[in-house]
Design a protein around this motif. Structure first.
Motif, PDB file in Angstrom:
ATOM      1  N   ASP A  17     117.716  81.048 -64.433  1.00 24.62           N
ATOM      2  CA  ASP A  17     116.378  80.630 -64.020  1.00 24.62           C
ATOM      3  C   ASP A  17     116.295  79.119 -63.821  1.00 24.62           C
ATOM      4  N   TYR A  18     116.869  78.378 -64.743  1.00 28.85           N
ATOM      5  CA  TYR A  18     116.852  76.916 -64.683  1.00 28.85           C
ATOM      6  C   TYR A  18     117.508  76.403 -63.393  1.00 28.85           C
ATOM      7  N   GLU A  19     118.672  76.966 -63.047  1.00 31.68           N
ATOM      8  CA  GLU A  19     119.384  76.521 -61.849  1.00 31.68           C
ATOM      9  C   GLU A  19     118.589  76.837 -60.585  1.00 31.68           C
ATOM     10  N   LYS A  21     115.341  77.122 -60.329  1.00 29.82           N
ATOM     11  CA  LYS A  21     114.187  76.208 -60.277  1.00 29.82           C
ATOM     12  C   LYS A  21     114.597  74.831 -59.760  1.00 29.82           C
ATOM     13  N   VAL A  22     115.698  74.320 -60.264  1.00 29.67           N
ATOM     14  CA  VAL A  22     116.177  73.008 -59.805  1.00 29.67           C
ATOM     15  C   VAL A  22     116.520  73.063 -58.320  1.00 29.67           C
ATOM     16  N   ALA A  58     111.127  82.394 -60.494  1.00 27.52           N
ATOM     17  CA  ALA A  58     111.338  80.956 -60.706  1.00 27.52           C
ATOM     18  C   ALA A  58     110.303  80.131 -59.949  1.00 27.52           C
ATOM     19  N   PHE A  93     118.086  66.408 -62.252  1.00 20.71           N
ATOM     20  CA  PHE A  93     118.962  67.525 -62.608  1.00 20.71           C
ATOM     21  C   PHE A  93     119.844  68.047 -61.465  1.00 20.71           C
ATOM     22  N   ASP A  96     123.456  68.993 -61.988  1.00 24.07           N
ATOM     23  CA  ASP A  96     123.779  70.197 -62.764  1.00 24.07           C
ATOM     24  C   ASP A  96     124.092  71.387 -61.853  1.00 24.07           C
TER      25      ASP A  96
END
Length: 198
Positions: A17-19, A21-22, A58, A93, A96
């Motif tokens: 999810d984090y990736e 969103k970024v 996301a 970010f 990442d």
């Protein structure tokens, strides 16, 4: 159940999810313009970068947190806009994310806007000058000129050959110019192959 949410994601694609969103924030920051909701979803799904359900989730989370906003556009429908918070998050970010995913996502987003031009008019004009012929080629889309370029050629025969090639596929010429000027040579060999008839 987890396999359902990984369906369609190619090896190297995003499943966290984090990736995702970024990446959404990164795309919107890089293209510097609002993007239709459906088009952003297609970037992820069409390129195998992310699963539809995970991307939708996301994006909803980013709207809720204020990283992006949704606005209704007259000709585009619902569009995502990046906020200052989202732009800062993308800048902080982006490293990442795998470089290949970043490039693939932004390239697909740019390609969407290139392909979206539905009312394209092409024109060419030849002018005899002392040391040859000036050939001006233009691609005009609704509202704006996509490309206008003037080149010096040695004779009228060469002008006609270049003009014929341009009028057959002006978008390939446009993409080639953009690739050369931005330094993104990923597709230039393929484009040059088309120009040479390979």
């Amino acid at each position: 159940m987890g396999d359902i949410f990984r369906a369609g994601v190619e090896p190297g694609g995003l499943t966290m999810d984090y990736e995702i969103k970024v990446t959404i924030c990164y795309i919107l920051r890089e293209i510097e313009r609002p993007m239709p909701v459906s088009a952003l979803m297609e970037v992820f799904v069409g390129q195998g970068i992310g699963n539809y359900f995970e991307v939708a989730s996301a994006a909803a989370g980013l709207v809720k947190s204020g990283h992006i906003e949704i606005h209704q556009e007259e000709h585009e429908g619902e569009c995502y806009y990046i906020t200052d918070i989202g732009a800062n998050a993308a800048e902080t970010f982006e490293k990442d994310l795998p470089l290949s995913v970043r490039d693939k996502a932004v390239e697909a987003a740019i390609q969407y806007f290139i392909n979206r031009q539905t009312s394209i008019r092409n024109s060419s004009h030849t002018e005899k000058v002392a040391d040859g012929y000036l050939l001006t080629l233009s691609v005009k889309a609704t509202g704006s000129n996509l490309l206008s370029i003037t080149i010096l050629l040695p004779d009228s025969k060469t002008c006609k050959r270049v003009q014929h090639r341009f009028m057959r596929d002006p978008i390939t010429v446009y993409k080639g110019v953009v690739a050369l000027l931005t330094g993104n040579y990923t597709n230039v060999d393929e484009l040059l192959g088309e120009v040479k008839g390979e």
